[in-house]
Design a protein around this motif. Structure first.
Motif, PDB file in Angstrom:
ATOM      1  N   LYS A  11      16.468  65.268  22.910  1.00  0.00           N
ATOM      2  CA  LYS A  11      15.453  65.119  23.958  1.00  0.00           C
ATOM      3  C   LYS A  11      14.108  64.698  23.363  1.00  0.00           C
ATOM      4  O   LYS A  11      13.415  63.840  23.920  1.00  0.00           O
ATOM      5  CB  LYS A  11      15.279  66.434  24.723  1.00  0.00           C
ATOM      6  CG  LYS A  11      16.406  66.757  25.663  1.00  0.00           C
ATOM      7  CD  LYS A  11      16.092  68.081  26.349  1.00  0.00           C
ATOM      8  CE  LYS A  11      17.180  68.552  27.237  1.00  0.00           C
ATOM      9  NZ  LYS A  11      16.829  69.827  27.905  1.00  0.00           N
ATOM     10  N   ALA A  15      12.045  61.189  24.250  1.00  0.00           N
ATOM     11  CA  ALA A  15      10.724  61.246  24.895  1.00  0.00           C
ATOM     12  C   ALA A  15       9.786  60.206  24.305  1.00  0.00           C
ATOM     13  O   ALA A  15       9.815  59.923  23.108  1.00  0.00           O
ATOM     14  CB  ALA A  15      10.125  62.635  24.730  1.00  0.00           C
ATOM     15  N   GLU A  20       6.005  64.416  27.846  1.00  0.00           N
ATOM     16  CA  GLU A  20       7.122  64.001  28.693  1.00  0.00           C
ATOM     17  C   GLU A  20       8.260  65.018  28.601  1.00  0.00           C
ATOM     18  O   GLU A  20       8.638  65.451  27.522  1.00  0.00           O
ATOM     19  CB  GLU A  20       7.632  62.622  28.274  1.00  0.00           C
ATOM     20  CG  GLU A  20       8.729  62.098  29.158  1.00  0.00           C
ATOM     21  CD  GLU A  20       9.181  60.698  28.767  1.00  0.00           C
ATOM     22  OE1 GLU A  20       9.810  60.056  29.588  1.00  0.00           O
ATOM     23  OE2 GLU A  20       8.907  60.274  27.635  1.00  0.00           O
ATOM     24  N   ILE A  22      12.137  65.688  29.214  1.00  0.00           N
ATOM     25  CA  ILE A  22      13.415  64.991  29.338  1.00  0.00           C
ATOM     26  C   ILE A  22      14.468  66.003  29.780  1.00  0.00           C
ATOM     27  O   ILE A  22      14.602  67.058  29.167  1.00  0.00           O
ATOM     28  CB  ILE A  22      13.853  64.347  28.002  1.00  0.00           C
ATOM     29  CG1 ILE A  22      12.814  63.371  27.488  1.00  0.00           C
ATOM     30  CG2 ILE A  22      15.220  63.698  28.120  1.00  0.00           C
ATOM     31  CD1 ILE A  22      12.617  62.153  28.346  1.00  0.00           C
TER      32      ILE A  22
END
Length: 67
Positions: A11, A15, A20, A22
């Motif tokens: 993840k 990103a 962010e 994810i």
């Protein structure tokens, strides 16, 4: 290394920024075993480094043109 840690690392590689978030469907991830997740993580690292290198090359070229 456990699946949860690998998934978190994947993840982070996906990103595009630190803020962010994810989300990956857990049902989809159950399909992969540890070795496949490690392979996915390593491939993402390679791709991210290539993008970074290409960006640096482009910025260097742009700088040379405008200085």
């Amino acid at each position: 290394m456990d699946k949860e840690k690998l998934i978190e690392e994947i993840k982070a590689l996906i990103a595009t920024s630190d803020t962010e978030v994810i989300e990956i469907n857990p049902k989809f991830l159950e399909y992969f075993d540890i070795e496949e997740l490690i392979s996915i993580k390593e491939n993402l690292k390679i791709k991210k480094n290539k993008i970074r290198e290409n960006t640096f090359d482009y910025l260097d070229e742009l700088y040379e043109k405008i200085k």
